[in-house]
Design a protein around this motif. Structure first.
Motif, PDB file in Angstrom:
ATOM      1  N   ILE A 144     -22.879   2.666  35.535  1.00 22.04           N
ATOM      2  CA  ILE A 144     -24.076   2.933  36.338  1.00 22.04           C
ATOM      3  C   ILE A 144     -24.235   4.446  36.340  1.00 22.04           C
ATOM      4  N   ASP A 145     -25.212   4.934  35.617  1.00 26.23           N
ATOM      5  CA  ASP A 145     -25.366   6.372  35.403  1.00 26.23           C
ATOM      6  C   ASP A 145     -26.474   6.900  36.316  1.00 26.23           C
ATOM      7  N   MET A 146     -26.076   7.555  37.406  1.00 22.76           N
ATOM      8  CA  MET A 146     -27.057   8.045  38.383  1.00 22.76           C
ATOM      9  C   MET A 146     -27.809   9.261  37.882  1.00 22.76           C
ATOM     10  N   ARG A 147     -27.361   9.868  36.814  1.00 26.04           N
ATOM     11  CA  ARG A 147     -28.125  10.993  36.248  1.00 26.04           C
ATOM     12  C   ARG A 147     -29.480  10.516  35.749  1.00 26.04           C
ATOM     13  N   ASN A 148     -29.526   9.271  35.269  1.00 25.11           N
ATOM     14  CA  ASN A 148     -30.780   8.729  34.752  1.00 25.11           C
ATOM     15  C   ASN A 148     -31.766   8.404  35.870  1.00 25.11           C
ATOM     16  N   ILE A 149     -31.269   8.269  37.080  1.00 30.82           N
ATOM     17  CA  ILE A 149     -32.112   7.900  38.212  1.00 30.82           C
ATOM     18  C   ILE A 149     -32.463   9.118  39.057  1.00 30.82           C
ATOM     19  N   MET A 150     -31.482   9.976  39.299  1.00 30.29           N
ATOM     20  CA  MET A 150     -31.710  11.155  40.140  1.00 30.29           C
ATOM     21  C   MET A 150     -32.432  12.265  39.387  1.00 30.29           C
ATOM     22  N   GLY A 151     -32.378  12.229  38.056  1.00 28.93           N
ATOM     23  CA  GLY A 151     -33.070  13.236  37.273  1.00 28.93           C
ATOM     24  C   GLY A 151     -32.241  14.494  37.083  1.00 28.93           C
ATOM     25  N   PRO A 152     -32.705  15.393  36.235  1.00 34.08           N
ATOM     26  CA  PRO A 152     -31.950  16.612  35.923  1.00 34.08           C
ATOM     27  C   PRO A 152     -32.122  17.683  36.996  1.00 34.08           C
ATOM     28  N   VAL A 153     -31.192  18.629  37.008  1.00 38.11           N
ATOM     29  CA  VAL A 153     -31.349  19.810  37.850  1.00 38.11           C
ATOM     30  C   VAL A 153     -32.368  20.727  37.177  1.00 38.11           C
ATOM     31  N   PRO A 154     -33.043  21.633  37.929  1.00 42.71           N
ATOM     32  CA  PRO A 154     -32.891  21.844  39.365  1.00 42.71           C
ATOM     33  C   PRO A 154     -33.639  20.790  40.184  1.00 42.71           C
ATOM     34  N   TYR A 155     -33.137  20.538  41.387  1.00 38.19           N
ATOM     35  CA  TYR A 155     -33.753  19.541  42.259  1.00 38.19           C
ATOM     36  C   TYR A 155     -34.828  20.211  43.109  1.00 38.19           C
ATOM     37  N   THR A 156     -35.978  20.379  42.512  1.00 41.45           N
ATOM     38  CA  THR A 156     -37.066  21.095  43.165  1.00 41.45           C
ATOM     39  C   THR A 156     -38.175  20.129  43.558  1.00 41.45           C
ATOM     40  N   VAL A 157     -39.178  20.651  44.252  1.00 41.34           N
ATOM     41  CA  VAL A 157     -40.312  19.830  44.666  1.00 41.34           C
ATOM     42  C   VAL A 157     -40.923  19.143  43.452  1.00 41.34           C
ATOM     43  N   GLY A 158     -41.118  17.838  43.558  1.00 48.47           N
ATOM     44  CA  GLY A 158     -41.671  17.063  42.466  1.00 48.47           C
ATOM     45  C   GLY A 158     -40.628  16.376  41.608  1.00 48.47           C
ATOM     46  N   ALA A 159     -39.365  16.799  41.718  1.00 49.59           N
ATOM     47  CA  ALA A 159     -38.289  16.147  40.955  1.00 49.59           C
ATOM     48  C   ALA A 159     -37.986  14.789  41.570  1.00 49.59           C
ATOM     49  N   PRO A 160     -37.508  13.818  40.776  1.00 48.86           N
ATOM     50  CA  PRO A 160     -37.237  12.476  41.299  1.00 48.86           C
ATOM     51  C   PRO A 160     -36.311  12.465  42.498  1.00 48.86           C
ATOM     52  N   SER A 161     -35.353  13.396  42.518  1.00 49.83           N
ATOM     53  CA  SER A 161     -34.348  13.385  43.578  1.00 49.83           C
ATOM     54  C   SER A 161     -34.643  14.362  44.710  1.00 49.83           C
ATOM     55  N   TYR A 162     -35.806  15.006  44.675  1.00 51.45           N
ATOM     56  CA  TYR A 162     -36.103  16.000  45.708  1.00 51.45           C
ATOM     57  C   TYR A 162     -36.066  15.356  47.094  1.00 51.45           C
ATOM     58  N   GLY A 163     -35.357  16.003  48.008  1.00 58.13           N
ATOM     59  CA  GLY A 163     -35.248  15.488  49.362  1.00 58.13           C
ATOM     60  C   GLY A 163     -34.138  14.483  49.552  1.00 58.13           C
ATOM     61  N   GLN A 164     -33.389  14.154  48.488  1.00 56.41           N
ATOM     62  CA  GLN A 164     -32.325  13.166  48.600  1.00 56.41           C
ATOM     63  C   GLN A 164     -30.936  13.796  48.679  1.00 56.41           C
ATOM     64  N   LEU A 165     -30.883  15.124  48.552  1.00 54.82           N
ATOM     65  CA  LEU A 165     -29.604  15.825  48.608  1.00 54.82           C
ATOM     66  C   LEU A 165     -29.554  16.762  49.800  1.00 54.82           C
ATOM     67  N   HIS A 166     -28.351  16.993  50.285  1.00 56.16           N
ATOM     68  CA  HIS A 166     -28.096  17.978  51.321  1.00 56.16           C
ATOM     69  C   HIS A 166     -28.470  19.353  50.778  1.00 56.16           C
ATOM     70  N   VAL A 167     -28.562  20.337  51.660  1.00 59.09           N
ATOM     71  CA  VAL A 167     -28.935  21.684  51.225  1.00 59.09           C
ATOM     72  C   VAL A 167     -27.916  22.267  50.250  1.00 59.09           C
ATOM     73  N   ASP A 168     -26.684  21.697  50.217  1.00 60.35           N
ATOM     74  CA  ASP A 168     -25.700  22.199  49.253  1.00 60.35           C
ATOM     75  C   ASP A 168     -25.984  21.721  47.837  1.00 60.35           C
ATOM     76  N   LYS A 169     -26.995  20.850  47.682  1.00 64.75           N
ATOM     77  CA  LYS A 169     -27.421  20.326  46.383  1.00 64.75           C
ATOM     78  C   LYS A 169     -26.326  19.506  45.694  1.00 64.75           C
ATOM     79  N   VAL A 170     -25.430  18.968  46.499  1.00 65.65           N
ATOM     80  CA  VAL A 170     -24.336  18.146  45.983  1.00 65.65           C
ATOM     81  C   VAL A 170     -24.306  16.803  46.698  1.00 65.65           C
ATOM     82  N   HIS A 171     -24.168  16.845  48.021  1.00 68.30           N
ATOM     83  CA  HIS A 171     -23.969  15.631  48.800  1.00 68.30           C
ATOM     84  C   HIS A 171     -25.291  14.979  49.165  1.00 68.30           C
TER      85      HIS A 171
END
Length: 297
Positions: free
Chosen positions: A249-276
């Protein structure tokens, strides 16, 4: 269904221990030591503990009622369960306390809400900050998390280890717990899978959960991994390619690539540390896992 407990007395949380599936436990060993959870919606629950030949007596009080006791002594076994009895479905206040004898090692509670004999039962065995080697301590031999596997007899085991190995690595094998390059992590995961399977009557399916890309990898001065994350990802895929019972189960394919900026699939799903993950990120993970294990069902 996870619940947040508050501690009473001098109850001691062992964040790094040998006991429990996730090598975490709470020790109660004196009068007044207890844990409490309020408003737990359930129709019953199991108290999960580590059993041992000299362990003490635990007590459970529900909604302020009389304490019901249970001895936790017996043949050494982690992940042991005691059902506290049927309840009227709805919210309940739970207090678990030390009563007598030696210490009690609590691993948590397993909550039911009309599904005591139905549905998917999840045992959470993760441990924040762990490298792959931490689960291999005392192997081969007896480890308490393996005892829990014996008791659970799982149908499916999700393994998400390796990201911390990558983060801490110095490019060589060193120390008791890390640092480990991808080749060593591949061996560690293989040994971890073997340790799971040897405790199961019917070998469970294995799914390797590949974490999303860390968004801070180029931003923390002095702690940029020396080896690329893709080396570790390749190791996961090599394990799966060599064993058809291992899935990915590869979450990179779902969360998308870095950077996690506005408009990215994972924007708003990570803590401010951009990890958790925050709650929405946890939901994304849960949906991905549920879809993977129910596909074709």
């Amino acid at each position: 269904n996870s619940q947040v407990f508050t501690l009473g007395g001098t109850a001691n949380v062992l964040a790094d221990t040998t006991f429990g599936l996730g090598k975490r436990s709470v020790v109660l060993d004196a009068s007044g030591e207890k844990i409490n959870a309020s408003g737990v919606v359930c129709s019953s629950f199991d108290v999960v503990y580590t059993q041992g030949t000299t362990q003490g007596v635990v007590g459970v009080s529900i909604d302020g009622g009389a304490v019901v006791t249970h001895a936790t002594n017996g043949a050494t076994s982690s992940g042991t369960r005691w059902n506290a009895g049927a309840l009227t479905p709805g919210p309940h206040d739970i207090e678990i306390s030390w009563q007598s004898g030696n210490k009690v090692d609590l691993e948590g509670i397993m909550v039911y809400n009309g599904d005591e004999s139905a549905g998917i039962r999840m045992w959470e065995g993760g441990h924040g900050g762990y490298t792959s080697a931490r689960y291999l301590i005392n192997m081969p031999g007896t480890t308490y998390w393996q005892e829990t596997i014996t008791n659970i007899q799982p149908d499916l085991v999700l393994i998400e280890v390796g990201a911390n190995d990558w983060w801490y690595n110095s490019g060589v094998v060193s120390g008791s717990y890390g640092d480990f390059p991808a080749t060593a992590v591949k061996t560690n995961i293989s040994n971890l899978i073997a340790g799971i399977r040897e405790r199961c009557t019917i070998p469970p399916s294995i799914a390797l959960l590949i974490a999303h890309d860390r968004g801070d990898a180029s931003q923390v001065v002095g702690q940029v991994p020396l080896l690329p994350w893709n080396d570790y990802v390749a190791a996961y895929y090599e394990l799966a390619a060599a064993d058809p019972s291992i899935g990915i189960i590869d979450m990179r394919n779902i969360m998308g690539p870095v950077p996690y900026t506005v408009g990215a699939p994972s924007y708003g799903q990570l803590h401010v540390d951009k990890v958790h993950l925050v709650d929405s990120g946890n939901t994304t993970y849960a949906n991905a896992i549920f879809h993977a294990i129910t596909a074709g069902a």
